[in-house]
Design a protein around this motif. Structure first.
Motif, PDB file in Angstrom:
ATOM      1  N   ARG A 181      34.709  33.654  49.103  1.00  0.00           N
ATOM      2  CA  ARG A 181      34.162  34.935  48.632  1.00  0.00           C
ATOM      3  C   ARG A 181      35.063  35.638  47.649  1.00  0.00           C
ATOM      4  NH1 ARG A 181      30.895  37.647  53.573  1.00  0.00           N
ATOM      5  NH2 ARG A 181      29.523  35.869  53.719  1.00  0.00           N
ATOM      6  N   LEU A 182      34.422  36.321  46.745  1.00  0.00           N
ATOM      7  CA  LEU A 182      35.124  37.343  45.967  1.00  0.00           C
ATOM      8  C   LEU A 182      34.414  38.628  46.344  1.00  0.00           C
ATOM      9  CD1 LEU A 182      35.409  35.737  42.400  1.00  0.00           C
ATOM     10  CD2 LEU A 182      37.220  36.029  44.095  1.00  0.00           C
ATOM     11  N   ASP A 183      35.156  39.711  46.567  1.00  0.00           N
ATOM     12  CA  ASP A 183      34.437  40.892  47.019  1.00  0.00           C
ATOM     13  C   ASP A 183      33.643  41.557  45.882  1.00  0.00           C
ATOM     14  OD1 ASP A 183      37.664  41.911  47.799  1.00  0.00           O
ATOM     15  OD2 ASP A 183      36.612  42.655  46.024  1.00  0.00           O
ATOM     16  N   THR A 229      35.343  42.493  42.768  1.00  0.00           N
ATOM     17  CA  THR A 229      36.241  41.509  42.149  1.00  0.00           C
ATOM     18  C   THR A 229      35.455  40.603  41.207  1.00  0.00           C
ATOM     19  OG1 THR A 229      37.713  41.576  44.056  1.00  0.00           O
ATOM     20  CG2 THR A 229      37.908  39.658  42.632  1.00  0.00           C
ATOM     21  N   TYR A 234      45.205  35.200  40.663  1.00  0.00           N
ATOM     22  CA  TYR A 234      44.489  36.443  40.360  1.00  0.00           C
ATOM     23  C   TYR A 234      45.244  37.241  39.303  1.00  0.00           C
ATOM     24  CZ  TYR A 234      41.919  35.542  44.639  1.00  0.00           C
ATOM     25  OH  TYR A 234      41.136  34.963  45.600  1.00  0.00           O
ATOM     26  N   ARG A 252      39.672  40.391  51.479  1.00  0.00           N
ATOM     27  CA  ARG A 252      40.251  41.379  50.565  1.00  0.00           C
ATOM     28  C   ARG A 252      41.784  41.298  50.533  1.00  0.00           C
ATOM     29  NH1 ARG A 252      36.599  45.170  48.994  1.00  0.00           N
ATOM     30  NH2 ARG A 252      38.170  46.760  48.582  1.00  0.00           N
ATOM     31  N   GLN A 253      42.258  40.064  50.571  1.00  0.00           N
ATOM     32  CA  GLN A 253      43.695  39.878  50.772  1.00  0.00           C
ATOM     33  C   GLN A 253      44.570  40.533  49.701  1.00  0.00           C
ATOM     34  OE1 GLN A 253      45.069  36.210  52.243  1.00  0.00           O
ATOM     35  NE2 GLN A 253      47.143  36.444  51.449  1.00  0.00           N
ATOM     36  N   ARG A 275      43.919  42.922  47.519  1.00  0.00           N
ATOM     37  CA  ARG A 275      43.838  44.394  47.554  1.00  0.00           C
ATOM     38  C   ARG A 275      44.637  44.956  48.729  1.00  0.00           C
ATOM     39  NH1 ARG A 275      39.723  46.084  44.039  1.00  0.00           N
ATOM     40  NH2 ARG A 275      38.377  44.374  43.413  1.00  0.00           N
ATOM     41  N   LEU A 290      40.556  43.543  39.643  1.00  0.00           N
ATOM     42  CA  LEU A 290      41.005  42.263  40.195  1.00  0.00           C
ATOM     43  C   LEU A 290      40.078  41.156  39.709  1.00  0.00           C
ATOM     44  CD1 LEU A 290      43.058  40.934  42.133  1.00  0.00           C
ATOM     45  CD2 LEU A 290      41.423  41.264  43.980  1.00  0.00           C
TER      46      LEU A 290
HETATM   47  N1  URA Z   1      41.570  39.299  47.270  1.00  0.00           N
HETATM   48  C1  URA Z   1      40.840  40.417  47.236  1.00  0.00           C
HETATM   49  O1  URA Z   1      41.331  41.490  47.546  1.00  0.00           O
HETATM   50  N2  URA Z   1      39.550  40.331  46.858  1.00  0.00           N
HETATM   51  C2  URA Z   1      38.977  39.178  46.493  1.00  0.00           C
HETATM   52  O2  URA Z   1      37.801  39.155  46.160  1.00  0.00           O
HETATM   53  C3  URA Z   1      39.755  38.022  46.529  1.00  0.00           C
HETATM   54  C4  URA Z   1      41.057  38.102  46.919  1.00  0.00           C
END
Ligand code: URA
Length: 233
Positions: free
Chosen positions: A99-101, A104, A131, A185-186, A188, A201
């Motif tokens: 996933r990408l949020d 993002t 990223y 959401r790693q 962030r 991002l």
């Molecule tokens: N880290 C994030 O915070 N958002 C993403 O979509 C992917 C990695």
């Protein structure tokens, strides 16, 4: 299609080796010995040495430059736009890999190959993802080192990451961040943990596969070399 091509696509052997099998009388089509010029297709019962061959399903692989404002699901309960809306008609039953949020952007692979999706997302495989992050304000070396060493998210430390500053001014800092995990959401939340807000991002690479010049919102099919690369990552 020609019987030798059909057999090769079923994974029996190379086309030339299939020609030999046909010449040796080992191949039947609907119970009759096959000849080199015969055609075979979906509905035919093709056997080699009396054993039925099965057509391998061919998978589809797409690379999308996801824009913000799209969710990475096949269907969204809240009626938001999904990445599926950006695929060409006839893309088949593909799904997003990881996933990408919502906010993002960037590189997203979509496929119907469940095995590859599993490999690319399984944490044990530690596939590096790159990223581009833009944060508000500046960041100190001590905070960069904290991000690199691992920060606490939900009571658990993140793994080591590579973080470097690409551009800095008084109002914002652009950084390249490479992580090998895929927690929610790693990126962030890593910056949140050192008191920084990520304003933008974008994922630019998965392993050595780069987004390149693919415009935002556009999609392209992966080449067989690219698929081979991902399968061996
Ligand atoms: N880290 C994030 O915070 N958002 C993403 O979509 C992917 C990695």
């Amino acid at each position: 299609m020609r019987i030798n091509k059909f057999l090769a696509e079923c994974g029996v052997a190379s086309r030339r080796a299939c020609d030999r099998l046909i010449a040796e009388g080992k191949v039947t089509i609907n119970g009759r010995a096959a000849s080199l010029g015969d055609d075979a297709g979906e509905g035919d019962d093709v056997c080699v040495d009396g054993v039925p061959v099965q057509r391998k399903k061919s998978n589809r692989y797409f690379l999308l430059n996801k824009p913000k404002g799209y969710v990475c699901t096949v269907r969204d309960d809240k009626g938001r736009k999904t990445v599926m809306d950006l695929l060409p008609a006839g893309a088949g039953r593909v799904f997003p890999v990881g996933r990408l949020d919502y906010d993002t952007e960037g590189l997203l692979i979509l496929t119907d190959d469940g095995e590859l999706a599993f490999r690319l997302t399984h944490p044990k495989n530690e596939i590096p993802k790159t990223y581009l992050a833009k944060i508000e304000g500046t960041i100190a070396e001590r905070e960069l080192n904290m991000l690199r060493a691992g920060v606490e998210i939900d009571g658990k430390l993140t793994g080591k990451s590579k973080v470097k500053v690409l551009e800095a001014s008084k109002t914002y800092t652009k950084l390249q961040v490479i992580i090998s995990e895929g927690r929610n959401r790693q990126v962030r939340r890593m910056f949140d943990a050192v008191g920084k807000h990520v304003a933008f991002l974008k994922r630019t690479a998965v392993g050595d596969m780069r987004l390149g010049q693919l415009p935002r919102g556009k999609v392209r099919e992966l080449s067989s070399d690219e698929v081979f690369y991902l399968k061996n990552l």
